[in-house]
Each structure stands twice: as structure tokens, then as C-alpha cells.
Design a protein around this motif. Structure first.
Motif, PDB file in Angstrom:
ATOM      1  N   ARG A  13       0.827  -1.212   0.000  1.00 25.40           N
ATOM      2  CA  ARG A  13       0.000   0.000   0.000  1.00 25.40           C
ATOM      3  C   ARG A  13       0.858   1.258   0.000  1.00 25.40           C
ATOM      4  O   ARG A  13       2.033   1.239   0.391  1.00 25.40           O
ATOM      5  CB  ARG A  13      -0.947   0.029   1.196  1.00 25.40           C
ATOM      6  CG  ARG A  13      -0.244   0.097   2.563  1.00 25.40           C
ATOM      7  CD  ARG A  13      -0.116   1.505   3.122  1.00 25.40           C
ATOM      8  NE  ARG A  13       0.742   1.573   4.295  1.00 25.40           N
ATOM      9  CZ  ARG A  13       2.022   1.857   4.263  1.00 25.40           C
ATOM     10  NH1 ARG A  13       2.637   2.063   3.112  1.00 25.40           N
ATOM     11  NH2 ARG A  13       2.728   1.938   5.375  1.00 25.40           N
ATOM     12  N   GLY A  18      -2.425  11.397   5.738  1.00 28.06           N
ATOM     13  CA  GLY A  18      -3.022  10.931   6.992  1.00 28.06           C
ATOM     14  C   GLY A  18      -2.033  10.023   7.696  1.00 28.06           C
ATOM     15  O   GLY A  18      -2.233   8.827   7.834  1.00 28.06           O
ATOM     16  N   GLU A  19      -0.907  10.638   8.142  1.00 28.87           N
ATOM     17  CA  GLU A  19       0.190   9.841   8.716  1.00 28.87           C
ATOM     18  C   GLU A  19       0.219   9.994  10.238  1.00 28.87           C
ATOM     19  O   GLU A  19       0.051  11.107  10.753  1.00 28.87           O
ATOM     20  CB  GLU A  19       1.501  10.330   8.097  1.00 28.87           C
ATOM     21  CG  GLU A  19       2.500   9.256   7.801  1.00 28.87           C
ATOM     22  CD  GLU A  19       2.089   8.303   6.676  1.00 28.87           C
ATOM     23  OE1 GLU A  19       1.430   7.303   6.943  1.00 28.87           O
ATOM     24  OE2 GLU A  19       2.469   8.589   5.526  1.00 28.87           O
ATOM     25  N   HIS A  20       0.441   8.865  10.917  1.00 26.17           N
ATOM     26  CA  HIS A  20       0.454   8.817  12.382  1.00 26.17           C
ATOM     27  C   HIS A  20      -0.896   9.225  12.959  1.00 26.17           C
ATOM     28  O   HIS A  20      -0.975   9.815  14.043  1.00 26.17           O
ATOM     29  CB  HIS A  20       1.592   9.677  12.958  1.00 26.17           C
ATOM     30  CG  HIS A  20       2.943   9.060  12.716  1.00 26.17           C
ATOM     31  ND1 HIS A  20       3.435   8.024  13.466  1.00 26.17           N
ATOM     32  CD2 HIS A  20       3.869   9.303  11.757  1.00 26.17           C
ATOM     33  CE1 HIS A  20       4.629   7.665  13.002  1.00 26.17           C
ATOM     34  NE2 HIS A  20       4.913   8.419  11.957  1.00 26.17           N
ATOM     35  N   ASP A  22      -3.595   6.776  12.507  1.00 32.90           N
ATOM     36  CA  ASP A  22      -4.396   5.544  12.723  1.00 32.90           C
ATOM     37  C   ASP A  22      -4.464   5.162  14.199  1.00 32.90           C
ATOM     38  O   ASP A  22      -5.535   4.845  14.714  1.00 32.90           O
ATOM     39  CB  ASP A  22      -3.926   4.378  11.830  1.00 32.90           C
ATOM     40  CG  ASP A  22      -2.510   3.879  12.056  1.00 32.90           C
ATOM     41  OD1 ASP A  22      -1.714   4.585  12.716  1.00 32.90           O
ATOM     42  OD2 ASP A  22      -2.190   2.775  11.567  1.00 32.90           O
ATOM     43  N   TYR A  23      -3.332   5.260  14.905  1.00 29.98           N
ATOM     44  CA  TYR A  23      -3.371   4.884  16.330  1.00 29.98           C
ATOM     45  C   TYR A  23      -3.890   6.016  17.200  1.00 29.98           C
ATOM     46  O   TYR A  23      -3.901   5.906  18.420  1.00 29.98           O
ATOM     47  CB  TYR A  23      -1.994   4.395  16.799  1.00 29.98           C
ATOM     48  CG  TYR A  23      -0.851   5.357  16.567  1.00 29.98           C
ATOM     49  CD1 TYR A  23      -0.571   6.365  17.469  1.00 29.98           C
ATOM     50  CD2 TYR A  23      -0.051   5.243  15.427  1.00 29.98           C
ATOM     51  CE1 TYR A  23       0.474   7.240  17.262  1.00 29.98           C
ATOM     52  CE2 TYR A  23       0.996   6.111  15.200  1.00 29.98           C
ATOM     53  CZ  TYR A  23       1.260   7.105  16.129  1.00 29.98           C
ATOM     54  OH  TYR A  23       2.305   7.974  15.913  1.00 29.98           O
ATOM     55  N   THR A 152       2.327  -1.295  15.455  1.00 28.77           N
ATOM     56  CA  THR A 152       1.700  -0.487  14.414  1.00 28.77           C
ATOM     57  C   THR A 152       0.181  -0.515  14.541  1.00 28.77           C
ATOM     58  O   THR A 152      -0.386  -1.353  15.238  1.00 28.77           O
ATOM     59  CB  THR A 152       2.102  -1.023  13.037  1.00 28.77           C
ATOM     60  OG1 THR A 152       1.799  -2.419  13.016  1.00 28.77           O
ATOM     61  CG2 THR A 152       3.588  -0.859  12.807  1.00 28.77           C
ATOM     62  N   GLY A 153      -0.478   0.411  13.815  1.00 28.66           N
ATOM     63  CA  GLY A 153      -1.943   0.486  13.834  1.00 28.66           C
ATOM     64  C   GLY A 153      -2.546  -0.384  12.740  1.00 28.66           C
ATOM     65  O   GLY A 153      -1.911  -1.332  12.272  1.00 28.66           O
ATOM     66  N   LEU A 154      -3.740  -0.040  12.296  1.00 29.15           N
ATOM     67  CA  LEU A 154      -4.472  -0.877  11.337  1.00 29.15           C
ATOM     68  C   LEU A 154      -4.401  -0.365   9.901  1.00 29.15           C
ATOM     69  O   LEU A 154      -4.990  -0.954   8.992  1.00 29.15           O
ATOM     70  CB  LEU A 154      -5.949  -0.944  11.744  1.00 29.15           C
ATOM     71  CG  LEU A 154      -6.320  -1.947  12.842  1.00 29.15           C
ATOM     72  CD1 LEU A 154      -7.741  -1.684  13.339  1.00 29.15           C
ATOM     73  CD2 LEU A 154      -6.213  -3.374  12.321  1.00 29.15           C
ATOM     74  N   LEU A 155      -3.690   0.751   9.692  1.00 27.51           N
ATOM     75  CA  LEU A 155      -3.656   1.385   8.372  1.00 27.51           C
ATOM     76  C   LEU A 155      -3.276   0.419   7.246  1.00 27.51           C
ATOM     77  O   LEU A 155      -3.985   0.283   6.241  1.00 27.51           O
ATOM     78  CB  LEU A 155      -2.643   2.541   8.412  1.00 27.51           C
ATOM     79  CG  LEU A 155      -2.230   3.161   7.091  1.00 27.51           C
ATOM     80  CD1 LEU A 155      -3.376   3.969   6.501  1.00 27.51           C
ATOM     81  CD2 LEU A 155      -1.026   4.064   7.258  1.00 27.51           C
ATOM     82  N   ASP A 156      -2.151  -0.255   7.406  1.00 32.22           N
ATOM     83  CA  ASP A 156      -1.597  -1.054   6.313  1.00 32.22           C
ATOM     84  C   ASP A 156      -2.494  -2.251   5.983  1.00 32.22           C
ATOM     85  O   ASP A 156      -2.731  -2.567   4.817  1.00 32.22           O
ATOM     86  CB  ASP A 156      -0.197  -1.555   6.683  1.00 32.22           C
ATOM     87  CG  ASP A 156       0.703  -0.423   7.160  1.00 32.22           C
ATOM     88  OD1 ASP A 156       0.430   0.728   6.770  1.00 32.22           O
ATOM     89  OD2 ASP A 156       1.647  -0.677   7.914  1.00 32.22           O
ATOM     90  N   TYR A 206       8.937   5.360  16.497  1.00 30.67           N
ATOM     91  CA  TYR A 206       7.502   5.117  16.339  1.00 30.67           C
ATOM     92  C   TYR A 206       6.855   4.858  17.695  1.00 30.67           C
ATOM     93  O   TYR A 206       5.846   5.459  18.053  1.00 30.67           O
ATOM     94  CB  TYR A 206       7.308   3.918  15.416  1.00 30.67           C
ATOM     95  CG  TYR A 206       5.871   3.649  15.027  1.00 30.67           C
ATOM     96  CD1 TYR A 206       5.334   4.223  13.884  1.00 30.67           C
ATOM     97  CD2 TYR A 206       5.064   2.819  15.791  1.00 30.67           C
ATOM     98  CE1 TYR A 206       4.021   3.971  13.520  1.00 30.67           C
ATOM     99  CE2 TYR A 206       3.756   2.567  15.439  1.00 30.67           C
ATOM    100  CZ  TYR A 206       3.232   3.141  14.295  1.00 30.67           C
ATOM    101  OH  TYR A 206       1.928   2.891  13.948  1.00 30.67           O
ATOM    102  N   GLY A 310       4.679   6.614   5.464  1.00 32.12           N
ATOM    103  CA  GLY A 310       4.729   5.555   6.470  1.00 32.12           C
ATOM    104  C   GLY A 310       5.197   6.112   7.803  1.00 32.12           C
ATOM    105  O   GLY A 310       4.974   7.279   8.130  1.00 32.12           O
ATOM    106  N   GLY A 311       5.892   5.284   8.553  1.00 35.04           N
ATOM    107  CA  GLY A 311       6.275   5.653   9.912  1.00 35.04           C
ATOM    108  C   GLY A 311       7.326   6.744   9.981  1.00 35.04           C
ATOM    109  O   GLY A 311       7.451   7.440  10.979  1.00 35.04           O
TER     110      GLY A 311
HETATM  111  C1  GLA Z   1       3.460   2.632   9.858  1.00 29.58           C
HETATM  112  C2  GLA Z   1       2.423   1.801  10.608  1.00 29.58           C
HETATM  113  C3  GLA Z   1       0.995   2.320  10.381  1.00 29.58           C
HETATM  114  C4  GLA Z   1       0.907   3.836  10.588  1.00 29.58           C
HETATM  115  C5  GLA Z   1       2.046   4.553   9.842  1.00 29.58           C
HETATM  116  C6  GLA Z   1       2.090   6.029  10.142  1.00 29.58           C
HETATM  117  O1  GLA Z   1       3.338   2.426   8.473  1.00 29.58           O
HETATM  118  O2  GLA Z   1       2.484   0.458  10.176  1.00 29.58           O
HETATM  119  O3  GLA Z   1       0.101   1.633  11.241  1.00 29.58           O
HETATM  120  O4  GLA Z   1       0.899   4.170  11.946  1.00 29.58           O
HETATM  121  O5  GLA Z   1       3.310   4.004  10.179  1.00 29.58           O
HETATM  122  O6  GLA Z   1       0.973   6.649   9.583  1.00 29.58           O
END
Ligand code: GLA
Length: 343
Positions: A13, A18-20, A22-23, A152-156, A206, A310-311
Motif C-alpha cells: 500500500r 493521513g500519517e500517524h 491511525d493509532y 503499528t496500527g491498522l492502516l496497512d 515510532y 509511512g512511519g
Molecule cells: C506505519 C504503521 C501504520 C501507521 C504509519 C504512520 O506504516 O504500520 O500503522 O501508523 O506508520 O501513519
């Protein structure tokens, strides 16, 4: 009905903006890409799972009922088997073959592609190919958190599982509502370029940001930073105030990007990518010298906007190129493709 063989493809993906968030129960706008990971699962007798990572020439073997922790790609395989079972989903003894074409460490989430393909192939083999995709996203995310050690969050995972051809996904992480947004680039192109710097301190940076966000929310008396306002954030001690302001303004930039896309205003999208980058650099402290050099080079080459993806803390840069702008050497063009599927 259980199958004798099931194969699944999980795409990587790109997060447009919309970075950081998701959590922090906020908003993101990712899309699935063409590159990804394919897992072929074949039923086998007995109580073991055997797996082969064809691109690496490596293999693994473990007890279906009791996978022990492991590192690297093996942690994904063992963790997926364990977490599917823990979620009450059926899992069978299987021979797994894994191959992929997502460049690793490119910020294109080769890890989510692998986790998602494993979930889909294993559930299809066990006879539940229509398992709810958000449930699979949660399983794949728990694998990353508990087995791989990335908080990490659920974004990916959501981007990979629910991606739609030609669209980005507006994900609201408070409700997990997902809305497909047409990503019509009108001849403009999105490319990613490596900064040449490995994401060495990515995990520690992160996790530190996650802690800071939780602390900021607690001081503000809100459940998550989704509910923080820029005004309230201004009263927080630093660096918490800057972290909260980034989250709040980044959520607003997601909505503004969707409005710009709907209006066909790609110049405005470019400006929003630039604003996101400035915020990640100045308020979130997630940039590095190599990333800054890459962003500057892309702008000099004619990009209408460029930002770390990403992160952060190293890794790749995403740029929006107007028609007629040559892509710099080593750039990889990324287009919105369909989400994970059985093949
Ligand atoms: C990484 C994490 C995602 C998200 C991004 C920042 O890609 O896997 O869950 O937090 O960083 O947006």
C-alpha cells in the motif's frame, strides 16, 4: 467447505495522506498497489505447518497447535496461524509457498502484504473464504504487534484487504468506516523514491510517538487525540503540544485532500502533501537529513508536492508529478489497484 488448495494475493500500500493518525483514532487515505505477496496453501496430513519463502530460499516447520515465537518472515507465518486460532477461526495443517514483489523497506508495507495473504489463504483453505475483512485486518495487526514486535496500527492491513481499483480509501479509525474515494490523477503521477537511508531508529521513534500521543490525550482528558483541538493542544507541555497539533491538522488535511481530488485540483493535493511533510518534520520530528535531501531533490525536479511516507525516521518519499515531469532515476510509479483476493 475446506479446500485442498487455496492461493491468495495481498497487495502492498501507499498512504496518500493521513500519517500517524491511525493509532490516534483519526483519518487516513491509503490505496493498495499492484505489487504484493502471494501465498499458496495446500492441505497436508498431520499436525504441522511447513512453509517456504521462495524468494529467500528459506523454510520453516512448526506444530499447528503450538507455534513457538520466531523472527523475520517466520514470525508472520507462525503468528498468523496462532492468531487465527485465537480468534476462533479454523486453521488446518498446510504446506505454504510464499513469493512476493514488494520492494522491502520501501515503505510500501511488504509486511502487511504478507500478513494479509497468509490470513486469506489459510482461511480459504479451512473453508471460511468469506471471513469479515476487518476481522482479518485485526488478526494481521495483532500478528505484527504480538509476534513481530511492531506496535503499528491498522492502516496497512485495512488498505491491503479493502483496497479498490482506481480508488483510495478514506479510513476513519474511530469507527473503522471505510469509504472508497476515486483517485483520478488526470495524467499526473505518484512516485516513491528511496532516501537511501534505512529506517534504523524507526521502531524506537515510532513507539515513542505512540507513548507521547497517549500521554497528550490523557493530559487533555480525551480518549484519543482525534478529540483534541488545536487550541487545547497549545496548552500542553512540549513536545506533546506539537504532537497533538500534528494529529489534529493531519486529520483535517485528509478531508481537504478528498475535497481537492473530487474537484480535480491536483495542485491543491500537492500543496497538502507538502503541508503534511512540514508537519511530520517540524511538529512530529519524524524526518531525517536524508529524507529532507530527497524531498528537496524531488521538488527541484518539478514535483508539485513531496512527503515522507509511512512511519518515517528514514525510508521513502512520495511525490506528485505534474504531466510532462520526468520521474527521477530510481523512482517507482504507484497506482491504486484492487485489494487482497483469492487467485
Ligand atoms: C506505519 C504503521 C501504520 C501507521 C504509519 C504512520 O506504516 O504500520 O500503522 O501508523 O506508520 O501513519
Amino acid at each position: 467447505m475446506p479446500a485442498e488448495r487455496a492461493a491468495a494475493f495481498g497487495p502492498g500500500r501507499v498512504n496518500l495522506i493521513g500519517e500517524h493518525t491511525d493509532y490516534n483514532a483519526g483519518l487516513s487515505l491509503p490505496f493498495a498497489i499492484a505489487a504484493g505477496v502471494t501465498v499458496t496453501a495446500t492441505a497436508r496430513p498431520g499436525g504441522e505447518v511447513v512453509a517456504r519463502a521462495l524468494d529467500l530460499g528459506e523454510s520453516d516447520r512448526f506444530a499447528l497447535a503450538d507455534p513457538a515465537p520466531a523472527h523475520g518472515w517466520r514470525a508472520f507465518v507462525r503468528g498468523t496461524v496462532a492468531e487465527l486460532a485465537a480468534a476462533g477461526l479454523p486453521v488446518r495443517a498446510a504446506a505454504l509457498e510464499i513469493r512476493g514483489d514488494v520492494p522491502q523497506g520501501a515503505g510500501l508495507s511488504s509486511s502487511a502484504a504478507l500478513g494479509v495473504a497468509l490470513c486469506l489463504a489459510l482461511t480459504a483453505l479451512a473453508g471460511v473464504p468469506d471471513t469479515d475483512r476487518l476481522e482479518l485486518a485485526r488478526v494481521a495487526s495483532r500478528v505484527e504487534n504480538a509476534w513481530v514486535g511492531a506496535r503499528t496500527g491498522l492502516l496497512d492491513q485495512i488498505a491491503s484487504l479493502l483496497g479498490r481499483d482506481g480508488h483510495a480509501l478514506r479510513i476513519d479509525f474511530r469507527t473503522l468506516a471505510v469509504t472508497a474515494v476515486p483517485l483520478d490523477l488526470r495524467g499526473w503521477r505518484l512516485v516513491t523514491v528511496g532516501s537511501g537511508e534505512a529506517r534504523a531508529h524507526a521502531a524506537s521513534g515510532y513507539n515513542e510517538r505512540r507513548r507521547e500521543c497517549a500521554q497528550a490525550a490523557e493530559l487533555l482528558g480525551v480518549a484519543t487525540l482525534r478529540d483534541a483541538t488545536v487550541d487545547a493542544a497549545a496548552d500542553l507541555p512540549e513536545p506533546l503540544g506539537r504532537r497533538a497539533r500534528h494529529v489534529s491538522e493531519e486529520n483535517a488535511r485528509v478531508e481537504a485532500t478528498i475535497a481537492a481530488l473530487r474537484a480535480g485540483d491536483l495542485c491543491a493535493v500537492g500543496a497538502l502533501l507538502d503541508a503534511s511533510h512540514a508537519s511530520l518534520r517540524d511538529l512530529y520530528d519524524a524526518s531525517t537529513a536524508a529524507v529532507e535531501r530527497t524531498v528537496a531533490a524531488l521538488r527541484a525536479a518539478g514535483a508539485a508536492g513531496a512527503r515522507m511516507v509511512g512511519g518515517g525516521f528514514g525510508g521513502h518519499v512520495l511525490a506528485l508529478l505534474p504531466p510532462g515531469t520526468a520521474a527521477p532515476e530510481g523512482a517507482l510509479e504507484v497506482c491504486p489497484g484492487p485489494g487482497a483476493r483469492l487467485v
